[in-house]
Design a protein around this motif. Structure first.
Motif, mmCIF file in Angstrom:
data_model
loop_
_atom_site.group_PDB
_atom_site.id
_atom_site.type_symbol
_atom_site.label_atom_id
_atom_site.label_comp_id
_atom_site.label_asym_id
_atom_site.label_seq_id
_atom_site.Cartn_x
_atom_site.Cartn_y
_atom_site.Cartn_z
ATOM 1 N N THR A 62 -7.121 58.411 114.320
ATOM 2 C CA THR A 62 -6.156 58.450 113.222
ATOM 3 C C THR A 62 -5.542 57.082 112.982
ATOM 4 N N ARG A 63 -4.907 56.984 111.857
ATOM 5 C CA ARG A 63 -4.241 55.753 111.474
ATOM 6 C C ARG A 63 -3.115 55.420 112.459
ATOM 7 N N SER A 94 -7.735 53.062 106.502
ATOM 8 C CA SER A 94 -7.548 54.497 106.317
ATOM 9 C C SER A 94 -7.907 54.943 104.891
ATOM 10 N N LEU A 118 -9.483 58.724 110.333
ATOM 11 C CA LEU A 118 -10.285 57.550 109.999
ATOM 12 C C LEU A 118 -11.761 57.903 109.970
#
Lengths: 360, 324, 348, 505
Positions: free
Chosen positions: B190-191, D366, D375
């Motif tokens: 994830t970011r 992203s 991502l």
């Protein structure tokens, strides 16, 4: 030389765990336990050293080994240590265990039960659980000293010393600890019987000397002549209080009470710099806890036969004052009194009775 | 090395790198082997099972503390938070029943996030901020409990679950594994995870690249606090009594676990698997020392020496320019 | 020469964000007594005194000020040592262990009630040397093995605490050397020798910090270690030096504690570490290094000791004292570094 | 003239890299030797070897005929060799005097205690040489940038008093952050120094090198590729020797000038940054390249940083695509589609220790994932690889650590971090060519030009007038924080350099 030995022992021990010891200690449960496990708060205090000495006498007398575990008052550490011992397999083992706070007592005895071992506990038990209603197959007994009585007797001694009138200040130990509470209850009882004596302030000294000293110093500045006495809940803080009083030349003029009856404090009582301390027999504490655990583990005693008063009791204690301090200082514990056989005659010979409701 | 592997582990280019990358695991295996040698009984399922049960609270703290460290920060308040939340849960259970548990977890997340946010707003080092909150939490825990142990009321489903076992495996340990997997995925895919590593590698460059540093710091500290609260509840599920100081001593072992796994205290390097390995190492050393019958004081000495050796072996010095 | 090129330029403050704080903060570490760069710490201290004085009249009495100074003596010595490490941007967590070890070592080497040793003043020398050696070992492991100082000293904390416990004889050794215990007992102008010792040490430390290579290079290392290395300075030696000073002074802290309580206690150092670091930081010494100093740390120590004293004086709920202390640490540090706030400032 | 310092077959090997490959060099007495080469050609490494910071892996160094080997800068200083570093090497919290002598063998301390009086007296002598009037016990962080540069020079000149005999002074890109007057002062000192020393002078600017040097060496890929005496060569030849291609026409011409009637992308009104910028007003159209220039302290950089939201406080109005906006932090700017390449690449733009790919995808990676949170490493790698190709970034792989690339490639990777963003509309470049060699600079300019052709608006602060005029559509000149002159349609009607300079000072 002794110092050198200790340091080298430490180094050897450290290396041993890095490299791996050559001998293995895995103790398996036997008919007669070969090992007695003793958990203490710390090995670096006189009280605990005497507990260890007492337990050692018992272990020696039955040819067993005494393994000592210290936690530095960290319950988690004892949990892990108990876990490790039980994990290696320890059915029928004998444990004399010190729960670091009441929060851990239940977890300890339940673990002992799950592991098929037997346990006596020292000092800390939550109010609502007892050996007969919790893990009752494993939890043999809880052995403690009467903190209420300690607080009361020291309080009354203080009352007398200040002539029944004046303000005293209270040094509390770790706040969430039963002895600390009990000693406070006892003190309050004494205050109610000695209406001229008032509590100026209560501070937390965490059983420590330095903290006791700093707080007392502040009190002297704050209250000046109003401060007639210091009630310290243990000897460590009392020593700190005396040190602070000495700085102002007040030692001996402002009475200080403690609890434990350690040798330093007895000397101070003798010299008049301290008023009193509740002397507990720490050797006996360790010895009885170890002996009871061993007795059940070896089959000499059946848990089911024990009455409630035999499973949750106080040991005797005496208030040390100037009158009896010489006798106490000269008395040396006789190892013969602490052998298993000597204690086995009556484990409860020096019991002061069942622990009443509402003090934990 | 095949290109695919090289892409997965870009930092590994030589045997030395490989050794260093596996260093923490090797240290763990060596310690474990030593323990087995001392006490073969430890290999029994029951023994391992019991160990995992005991290890769970510390492991979850180690995992939680890793996130601030990845940022280059430190959370000294985690252990105090564990005690504090255990006390609060025990106090809230009579009122809210089982709902007390999620309530406290959410509260911990909020407090942690606020801590992280304040570090940025006040611009004071996390070391100082969390030292302050360490005092705050332990003081409040004492005050709220009136310095007493509080018995946990009966039938608190989430805590009963944590204290129980599934197919013989302690649920607390399963919870640790679940949190570990969840956070690992978060960090990797994830970011938020990317931003955390970027922040740790260079806070200023990350900020100038549009990383919302206050938000990221809040996230990391919130996760740390939630993990700490969870650790406190695992402890509570074991003892069934809460005490205002019950987890305070976990602070040092948790930090040791983080660094023994090879996570750099300066940030940006390391991860959760490393921490899990480091945490297990810390626990195995304690267990080994206990079984070997070392006196307590010598255990501390041995523990200290092993930390030094482990960190000396596992620190990747090429990535840390100047060591502070 | 045809100078065809002309260069546009940034402002001086922007020129070097690497040393970003330096650009904005004009008045800085300089010889003289006007060295407390921000009024924050002093204001915190005065504000606190005012609040307590208005709450309880006894607070500003001579007796209480003496009590504050007595209580500040040992923390001050420890904080002075810590300052040398902090200005370099490192940290030393081993204080509690080293002080405890020093305390117990001293009490079994000097005339005491348990062992037969009586080295007298030699005991103090041995203990100081031990502290120095431990500090130097910390510094060596940190500087030469390139391990973070936080970890090295964390491990050393455990090791020294363990050694202190191993050295503990079965009974608490009472110190019988009356001259030594007299350090804490005999008063001149109402203050013990410990206070004077701490003040003298602070003075010496201030000179060392401002006037010697060890002190000045220490600051430089904290500001920008890479540049100092670039200048060919043997940075590692100065690091070891700072840790050795810290170890030695922490050991001295343990010795002074022994003089105060008159007995050997393997936990004597407890509660020295975090308040010690907090004191330095409250005073305006940055954990990132390069800024602050001995005088800052002394102010920080006074803030913390005054706070504790005042909380007792005003009768605040003892259970909440830790919580209040925690809040004050946060607020005081925020206040003392408020003037350094910038968007591009990095605080870890 | 005899050789003072000679290098024979000097090689330097770093793990995995051969930085210097059998370099031969000779430095004669009373001469200024110019050293040029692209980034990564080994110039700085060579200086560090002579200055005692590095030791050669092979080869021999002779000083006055006898072989020498320096283990540290201190040993080099004892032999009379001093190095002026590429970046300022002064330590902010030490005094001027302490900084002057920190790397020298001095007798200003006894038993570790400084004798401040002596040290300050000695320092004053050095400061007089560079005509700098500051007290020796002033902390360096109270000085202005230019003053610090002079202290830097004095630091090397102080070798004169400390060492007997002939000196060797090494200048590693001393001019890259100096103003013209400061450069003149520097050159005066260099010429004075020739009386008793030999000088090695590194710069990217060929005309500077030619102006000051008696002889020039050209380095390429760690090898000594050419040696030219002054007067035998010209900047174009040197450029070709260095880069291996012709200089002329290296930057593409502007094909379609921006449409000025199109809606403004950015409108700045009365921008004020306390102490730095006052009431600056300008517009940027889509696809327009606006160049900002001014002497040091003119506020050009502060304008950029205010637009990106990293100045601590600013007032005035900023309209972005027709809407008033208030940008208070970089993430806010990024959200609007504004990107910024800071001047301090190492501190503010690059995440050292992380890979090229990680550095490129940190901001907009992203966008290629799912829902802005999850991502897709595959897609963002593909995009990153795409830009590596388009900008010709020389890197062994996407996973190579960014700090191990050369400066020009680092800068391109930093640039492509922003180019990855599909929503990027405005790019602010702050001294984008600082520290880049001419070849890398041309590559970068072509990339920027290309982006503008594609509709990206660009605001940039340049290092030289040359690059200003080459690249900009509009040039804004700042003086003392105010806008002093504006040149429109630069590509069609080129302003003379004299006009621009007049507006600057």
């Amino acid at each position: 030389m002794k110092l050198l030995k200790r340091i080298s022992a430490a180094v050897v021990a450290a290396v041993a765990i890095v490299v791996g010891p050559l001998a293995s200690h895995g103790a398996m449960a036997q008919e007669k336990p070969k090992t007695v496990y003793l958990a203490v708060g710390t090995t670096s205090s006189e009280y605990w050293q005497e507990v260890i000495w007492g337990a050692q006498q018992v272990a020696n007398s039955v040819g067993a080994k005494l393994e000592v575990y210290e936690s530095g008052f960290d319950g988690q550490k004892h949990m892990q240590q108990l876990g490790a011992i039980l994990a290696a397999g320890c059915e029928g083992c004998a444990f004399a265990w010190f729960p670091d706070s009441t929060a851990f007592t239940k977890a300890f005895v339940e673990r002992a039960e799950a592991g098929g071992a037997f346990m006596t506990t020292m000092w800390n038990r939550p109010e609502e659980i007892h050996p007969w209603d919790t893990a009752s197959d494993a939890w043999i007994a809880n052995i403690s000293f009467d903190g209420v009585d300690s607080g009361y007797q020291n309080g009354m001694a203080l009352c007398k010393a200040i002539g029944g009138k004046g303000g005293i200040a209270v040094l509390k130990g770790t706040p969430d600890n039963p002895p600390s509470k009990q000693r406070e209850i006892g003190l309050l009882k004494a205050v109610s019987e000695c209406p001229g004596m008032t509590i100026l302030d209560t501070q937390i000294g965490n059983w420590g000397q330095t903290e006791g000293q700093n707080i007392t110093r502040t009190w002297i500045a704050r209250y000046g002549d109003q401060l007639k006495g210091v009630f310290a809940q243990n000897d460590g803080m009392a020593l700190g209080a005396v040190a602070a009083l000495r700085e102002k030349g007040l030692a001996g003029k402002v009475p200080v009470t403690g609890s434990d009856g350690s040798s330093d404090v007895l000397k101070l009582i003798k010299s008049g710099e301290m008023l009193s301390s509740m002397r507990i027999s720490s050797q006996l504490h360790g010895a009885v806890a170890a002996a009871l655990a061993y007795a059940v583990a070896s089959g000499d005693l059946k848990i089911g036969d024990l009455a409630q008063a035999q499973r949750d009791f106080y040991l005797v204690q005496t208030l040390a004052t100037k009158d009896n301090v010489d006798a106490m200082l000269s008395a040396q514990p006789n190892p013969a009194d602490f052998t298993y056989d000597a204690l086995k005659k009556n484990f409860w010979a020096r019991s002061k009775g069942q622990i009443p409701v509402g003090v934990n | 090395m095949t290109p695919a592997l090289a892409r997965m582990f870009p930092s590994i280019r030589s045997v030395g790198d490989l050794l260093r990358a596996c260093g923490p695991a090797i240290v763990l295996l060596l310690v474990f082997a030593t323990v087995i040698w001392i006490a073969p009984g430890i290999l029994k399922w029951r023994a391992i099972n019991a160990l995992l049960f005991d290890a769970a609270p510390l492991l979850i703290l180690v995992i939680g503390s890793t996130l601030p460290v990845l940022l280059g920060c430190i959370d000294l308040s985690a252990a105090a938070m564990a005690s504090f939340s255990a006390v609060v849960v025990a106090l809230l259970v009579p009122e809210f029943g089982s709902a007390a548990v999620p309530l406290v977890l959410v509260g911990a997340a909020g407090i942690g996030a606020a801590q992280g946010w304040l570090i940025g707003r006040l611009q004071i080092p996390s070391f100082v901020m969390t030292l302050g909150t360490l005092g705050l939490f332990s003081g409040l825990a004492l005050y709220l409990s009136n310095a007493s142990t509080v018995a946990l009321g009966p039938e608190v489903a989430p805590l009963d679950f944590l204290g129980g076992r599934t197919h013989g495996v302690p649920n607390a340990f399963l919870a640790v594994v679940a949190v570990w997997i969840f956070l690992s995925l978060l960090l990797r895919f994830t970011r938020v995870g990317r931003d955390i590593y970027a922040f740790g590698a260079s806070e200023l460059a990350a900020y100038m690249s549009g990383v919302r540093r206050d938000l990221i710091r809040s996230c990391a500290f919130a996760i740390s606090s939630v993990c700490a609260a969870l650790g406190g509840m695992m402890l509570l599920s074991q003892t069934l009594y809460s005490a205002p100081t019950m987890a305070s001593n976990l602070l040092l072992p948790a930090l040791v676990g983080v660094v023994a796994g090879g996570t750099a205290i300066s940030g940006g390097v390391g991860g959760l698997s490393a921490s899990l390995i480091g945490g297990l190492t810390a626990i195995m050393v304690r267990v080994g020392a206990t079984i070997a019958g070392l006196p307590g004081a010598a255990q501390d000495v041995a523990f200290g020496i092993i930390i030094l050796v482990a960190v000396a072996v596992t620190t990747d010095r090429t990535k840390i320019g100047i060591v502070k | 020469m045809t100078q065809a090129q002309l260069h546009a330029h940034d402002t001086s403050a922007m020129a070097s964000p690497r040393r970003g704080e330096a650009g904005t903060q004009r008045r800085s570490g300089h010889i003289g007594l006007g060295v407390l760069k921000s009024a924050g710490p002093i204001v915190s201290l005065l504000a606190m005194i005012l609040v307590f004085a208005s709450l309880t009249p006894n607070f500003v009495s001579v007796a209480n000020l003496q009590a504050i100074l007595e209580s500040a003596a040992v923390p001050a010595v420890v904080a002075i040592g810590m300052t040398f490490v902090l200005v370099q941007g490192s940290i030393d967590l081993s204080g509690e262990g080293v002080a405890s070890l020093a305390n117990i070592l001293l009490s079994i080497l000097i005339a005491n009630s348990v062992t037969a040793n009586d080295l007298g003043a030699g005991a103090i020398g041995v203990v100081l040397a031990t502290g120095l050696a431990i500090g130097a070992l910390n510094g060596t492991l940190y500087a030469y093995l390139r391990m973070p100082s936080l970890i090295v000293t964390l491990a050393m904390w455990l090791i020294t605490l363990g050694l202190a416990a191993l050295l503990f004889p079965s009974r608490q050794p009472q110190i019988l050397d009356s001259g030594f215990v007299g350090l804490a007992l005999h008063k001149h102008l109402g203050l013990s020798a410990l206070v004077y010792l701490a003040v003298a040490l602070a003075f010496v430390a201030f000179i060392v910090e401002r006037r010697t290579k060890l002190g000045r290079i220490g600051f430089a290392i904290g500001a920008d270690e890479a540049l100092v290395r670039l200048a060919g300075v043997n940075v590692n030696a100065y690091k070891v030096g700072a840790f050795a000073i810290c170890g030695c002074l922490t050991g001295l802290g343990g010795i002074l504690t022994a003089a105060q309580i008159g007995v050997g206690n393997p936990l004597a150092g407890e509660g020295l570490l975090f308040p010690g670091i907090a004191a330095c930081v409250i005073g305006g010494t940055l954990l990132s290094g390069g800024r602050g100093g001995v005088l800052h740390s002394l102010v920080g120590v006074l803030v913390l000791v005054t706070l504790r004293n005042g909380l007792v004086q005003t009768g605040a709920n003892p259970l909440l004292q830790k919580a209040i202390e925690g809040m004050v640490i946060v607020v005081a540090v925020a206040a003392s570094t408020w003037h350094l706030r910038r968007k591009t400032r990095v605080v870890k | 003239m005899s050789a003072l310092l000679s290098l024979q077959n000097i090689s330097k090997r770093f793990p995995g890299v051969l930085a210097l490959d059998e370099i031969d060099m000779e430095l004669r007495e009373h001469e200024v030797l110019g050293l040029i080469g692209q980034n990564g050609s080994g110039k700085s490494t060579l200086m560090k070897i002579i200055g005692g910071l590095h030791q050669p892996s092979a080869g021999e160094m002779r000083l006055r005929g006898s072989p020498v080997r320096f283990g540290s800068p201190l040993e080099a200083a004892r032999a009379g060799i001093g190095l002026v570093h590429q970046e300022q090497s002064l330590i902010g919290n030490l005094t001027v005097a302490e900084n002057l002598f920190i790397d020298k063998p001095t007798d200003f301390s006894r038993f570790g205690f400084y004798r401040r009086g002596r040290m300050n007296d000695a320092a004053r002598i050095q400061l007089d040489k560079v005509e700098l009037d500051v007290a020796p016990d002033t902390p360096v962080d109270q000085l202005t940038f230019a003053q610090r540069q002079m202290v830097e020079l004095a630091k090397v000149l102080s070798l004169e008093e400390l060492v007997e005999g002939h000196l060797v002074v090494l200048f590693d890109e001393p001019t890259s952050v100096l103003t013209p007057t400061e450069i003149q002062a520097l050159f005066r000192q260099v010429r004075r120094l020739k009386m008793r020393s030999s000088v090695v002078f590194i710069s990217h600017r060929m005309d500077e090198v030619l102006a000051i040097s008696d002889r020039v060496y050209v380095l390429s890929d760690g090898r000594n590729v050419a040696e030219r005496a002054k007067g035998e060569t010209d900047p174009d030849e040197l450029y070709e020797l260095m880069v291996g291609r012709q200089r002329a026409g290296s930057v593409l011409p502007r094909n379609n000038p921006p449409d000025k009637s199109a809606p403004k992308r950015l409108a700045v009104r009365d921008l004020t940054v306390p102490g730095k910028v006052e009431d600056v007003t300008f517009d940027v159209a889509s696809g327009e390249i606006v160049g900002l220039i001014g002497v040091q302290g003119s506020g050009a950089e502060a304008v950029c940083r205010a637009i990106f939201g990293v100045e601590d406080s600013h007032s005035g109005h900023i309209e972005y695509e027709g809407r008033p906006v208030r940008v208070s932090c970089p993430s806010g700017a990024v959200g609007l589609g504004i990107g910024y390449v800071p001047a301090e690449r190492k501190a503010e733009a690059m995440m050292k220790g992380m890979s090229v790919c990680q550095n490129m995808t940190v901001t907009f990676g992203s966008d290629y994932g799912y829902g802005g949170l999850l991502l897709s490493k595959r897609r963002e790698r593909r995009e990153a690889a795409n830009w590596v190709e388009r900008l010709k970034i020389k890197t062994p792989s996407l996973d190579h650590r960014i700090d191990q690339l050369s400066g020009g490639n680092q800068q391109k990777a930093v640039l492509s971090k922003w180019l990855l963003g599909r929503s990027l509309r405005l790019l602010v470049l702050d001294h984008p060519t600082r520290g880049l060699d001419p070849g890398a600079r041309a590559d970068l300019f072509n990339a920027i030009r290309q982006l503008a052709e594609d509709g990206l608006s660009i605001v940039f602060v340049g290092d030289t007038l040359d690059e200003m005029v080459t690249l900009s559509d509009t040039i804004l000149v700042l003086r003392d924080g105010r806008l002093s002159q504006r040149f429109d349609d630069v590509q069609t009607q080129r302003p003379s350099e004299e006009d621009i300079v007049r507006a600057m000072v």
